[in-house]
Design a protein around this motif. Structure first.
Motif, PDB file in Angstrom:
ATOM      1  N   ARG A 129       0.840  -1.195   0.000  1.00  0.00           N
ATOM      2  CA  ARG A 129       0.000   0.000   0.000  1.00  0.00           C
ATOM      3  C   ARG A 129       0.876   1.246   0.000  1.00  0.00           C
ATOM      4  NH1 ARG A 129      -2.378  -1.180   5.869  1.00  0.00           N
ATOM      5  NH2 ARG A 129      -0.480  -0.825   7.058  1.00  0.00           N
ATOM      6  N   MET A 130       0.266   2.343  -0.459  1.00  0.00           N
ATOM      7  CA  MET A 130       0.979   3.608  -0.538  1.00  0.00           C
ATOM      8  C   MET A 130      -0.023   4.739  -0.356  1.00  0.00           C
ATOM      9  SD  MET A 130       3.091   5.102  -3.822  1.00  0.00           S
ATOM     10  CE  MET A 130       1.617   5.319  -4.830  1.00  0.00           C
ATOM     11  N   ARG A 131       0.314   5.672   0.508  1.00  0.00           N
ATOM     12  CA  ARG A 131      -0.520   6.862   0.678  1.00  0.00           C
ATOM     13  C   ARG A 131      -0.188   7.837  -0.449  1.00  0.00           C
ATOM     14  NH1 ARG A 131      -3.507   8.643   4.664  1.00  0.00           N
ATOM     15  NH2 ARG A 131      -2.614   7.146   6.118  1.00  0.00           N
ATOM     16  N   VAL A 132      -1.216   8.332  -1.140  1.00  0.00           N
ATOM     17  CA  VAL A 132      -1.017   9.328  -2.187  1.00  0.00           C
ATOM     18  C   VAL A 132      -0.847  10.691  -1.519  1.00  0.00           C
ATOM     19  CG1 VAL A 132      -2.037  10.455  -4.200  1.00  0.00           C
ATOM     20  CG2 VAL A 132      -2.376   7.991  -3.843  1.00  0.00           C
ATOM     21  N   THR A 133       0.314  11.302  -1.746  1.00  0.00           N
ATOM     22  CA  THR A 133       0.614  12.598  -1.148  1.00  0.00           C
ATOM     23  C   THR A 133       0.386  13.716  -2.165  1.00  0.00           C
ATOM     24  OG1 THR A 133       2.939  12.560  -1.807  1.00  0.00           O
ATOM     25  CG2 THR A 133       2.370  11.515   0.313  1.00  0.00           C
ATOM     26  N   ASP A 134       0.439  14.943  -1.713  1.00  0.00           N
ATOM     27  CA  ASP A 134       0.230  16.096  -2.594  1.00  0.00           C
ATOM     28  C   ASP A 134       1.219  16.128  -3.754  1.00  0.00           C
ATOM     29  OD1 ASP A 134      -1.862  16.943  -1.007  1.00  0.00           O
ATOM     30  OD2 ASP A 134      -0.683  18.439   0.077  1.00  0.00           O
ATOM     31  N   THR A 135       2.426  15.620  -3.552  1.00  0.00           N
ATOM     32  CA  THR A 135       3.430  15.639  -4.619  1.00  0.00           C
ATOM     33  C   THR A 135       3.200  14.541  -5.657  1.00  0.00           C
ATOM     34  OG1 THR A 135       4.946  14.258  -3.332  1.00  0.00           O
ATOM     35  CG2 THR A 135       5.172  16.664  -3.100  1.00  0.00           C
ATOM     36  N   MET A 136       2.202  13.680  -5.453  1.00  0.00           N
ATOM     37  CA  MET A 136       1.897  12.604  -6.392  1.00  0.00           C
ATOM     38  C   MET A 136       0.657  12.899  -7.221  1.00  0.00           C
ATOM     39  SD  MET A 136       2.451   9.370  -3.884  1.00  0.00           S
ATOM     40  CE  MET A 136       4.012   8.949  -3.168  1.00  0.00           C
ATOM     41  N   ILE A 137       0.114  14.095  -7.086  1.00  0.00           N
ATOM     42  CA  ILE A 137      -1.129  14.480  -7.767  1.00  0.00           C
ATOM     43  C   ILE A 137      -0.795  15.123  -9.110  1.00  0.00           C
ATOM     44  CG2 ILE A 137      -3.190  15.951  -7.583  1.00  0.00           C
ATOM     45  CD1 ILE A 137      -3.087  13.635  -5.568  1.00  0.00           C
ATOM     46  N   ASN A 138      -1.580  14.787 -10.141  1.00  0.00           N
ATOM     47  CA  ASN A 138      -1.365  15.398 -11.448  1.00  0.00           C
ATOM     48  C   ASN A 138      -2.285  16.615 -11.641  1.00  0.00           C
ATOM     49  OD1 ASN A 138      -3.930  14.442 -12.166  1.00  0.00           O
ATOM     50  ND2 ASN A 138      -3.149  12.712 -13.341  1.00  0.00           N
ATOM     51  N   GLY A 139      -2.311  17.162 -12.836  1.00  0.00           N
ATOM     52  CA  GLY A 139      -3.102  18.351 -13.133  1.00  0.00           C
ATOM     53  C   GLY A 139      -4.603  18.157 -13.072  1.00  0.00           C
ATOM     54  N   HIS A 140      -5.064  16.926 -12.955  1.00  0.00           N
ATOM     55  CA  HIS A 140      -6.499  16.630 -12.826  1.00  0.00           C
ATOM     56  C   HIS A 140      -6.893  16.380 -11.374  1.00  0.00           C
ATOM     57  CE1 HIS A 140      -7.002  16.447 -17.135  1.00  0.00           C
ATOM     58  NE2 HIS A 140      -5.978  15.623 -17.213  1.00  0.00           N
ATOM     59  N   ALA A 141      -5.968  16.631 -10.469  1.00  0.00           N
ATOM     60  CA  ALA A 141      -6.186  16.456  -9.024  1.00  0.00           C
ATOM     61  C   ALA A 141      -6.428  14.997  -8.636  1.00  0.00           C
ATOM     62  CB  ALA A 141      -7.315  17.343  -8.524  1.00  0.00           C
ATOM     63  N   ILE A 142      -5.813  14.073  -9.391  1.00  0.00           N
ATOM     64  CA  ILE A 142      -5.855  12.645  -9.049  1.00  0.00           C
ATOM     65  C   ILE A 142      -4.416  12.127  -9.021  1.00  0.00           C
ATOM     66  CG2 ILE A 142      -8.177  12.251  -9.961  1.00  0.00           C
ATOM     67  CD1 ILE A 142      -6.898  11.133 -12.507  1.00  0.00           C
ATOM     68  N   ALA A 143      -4.250  10.937  -8.509  1.00  0.00           N
ATOM     69  CA  ALA A 143      -2.911  10.350  -8.444  1.00  0.00           C
ATOM     70  C   ALA A 143      -2.342  10.173  -9.851  1.00  0.00           C
ATOM     71  CB  ALA A 143      -2.953   9.012  -7.728  1.00  0.00           C
ATOM     72  N   HIS A 144      -1.100  10.582 -10.028  1.00  0.00           N
ATOM     73  CA  HIS A 144      -0.404  10.409 -11.306  1.00  0.00           C
ATOM     74  C   HIS A 144      -0.276   8.917 -11.591  1.00  0.00           C
ATOM     75  CE1 HIS A 144       2.782  10.418 -14.270  1.00  0.00           C
ATOM     76  NE2 HIS A 144       2.651  11.741 -14.380  1.00  0.00           N
ATOM     77  N   GLY A 145      -0.582   8.504 -12.813  1.00  0.00           N
ATOM     78  CA  GLY A 145      -0.547   7.093 -13.181  1.00  0.00           C
ATOM     79  C   GLY A 145       0.798   6.435 -12.979  1.00  0.00           C
ATOM     80  N   GLY A 146       1.861   7.205 -13.098  1.00  0.00           N
ATOM     81  CA  GLY A 146       3.195   6.640 -12.889  1.00  0.00           C
ATOM     82  C   GLY A 146       3.388   6.125 -11.473  1.00  0.00           C
TER      83      GLY A 146
END
Length: 78
Positions: free
Chosen positions: A26-43
């Motif tokens: 598991r991984m917590r999605v942080t603010d630095t992992m968000i893309n321009g659509h305000a969701i987690a970056h697919g990478g």
């Protein structure tokens, strides 16, 4: 194997369990992992999946690495 993986641990990926060819990470999605659509970056989502796959493959038998991978994003991660 996970203890020797600074990339995954550096992103906050946690090994929940791994045995007999299966793994949960598991991984917590942080603010630095968000893309321009305000969701987690697919990478980052792919990195989590790749880490879980590696943990499952290496939970028994000889050491292995992936030769390829594919992911279908069925809904956004937040």
């Amino acid at each position: 194997m996970f203890a020797a993986d600074p990339a995954s641990r550096g992103l906050g990926i946690e090994l929940v369990e791994a045995a007999d060819g299966a793994a949960v990470a598991r991984m917590r999605v942080t603010d630095t992992m968000i893309n321009g659509h305000a969701i987690a970056h697919g990478g980052f989502v792919f990195l989590l999946a790749d880490t879980a796959f590696a943990l499952a493959c290496n939970s028994w038998g000889p050491a292995t690495v992936a030769a390829g991978g594919e992911i279908s994003f069925v809904r956004p991660a937040r």
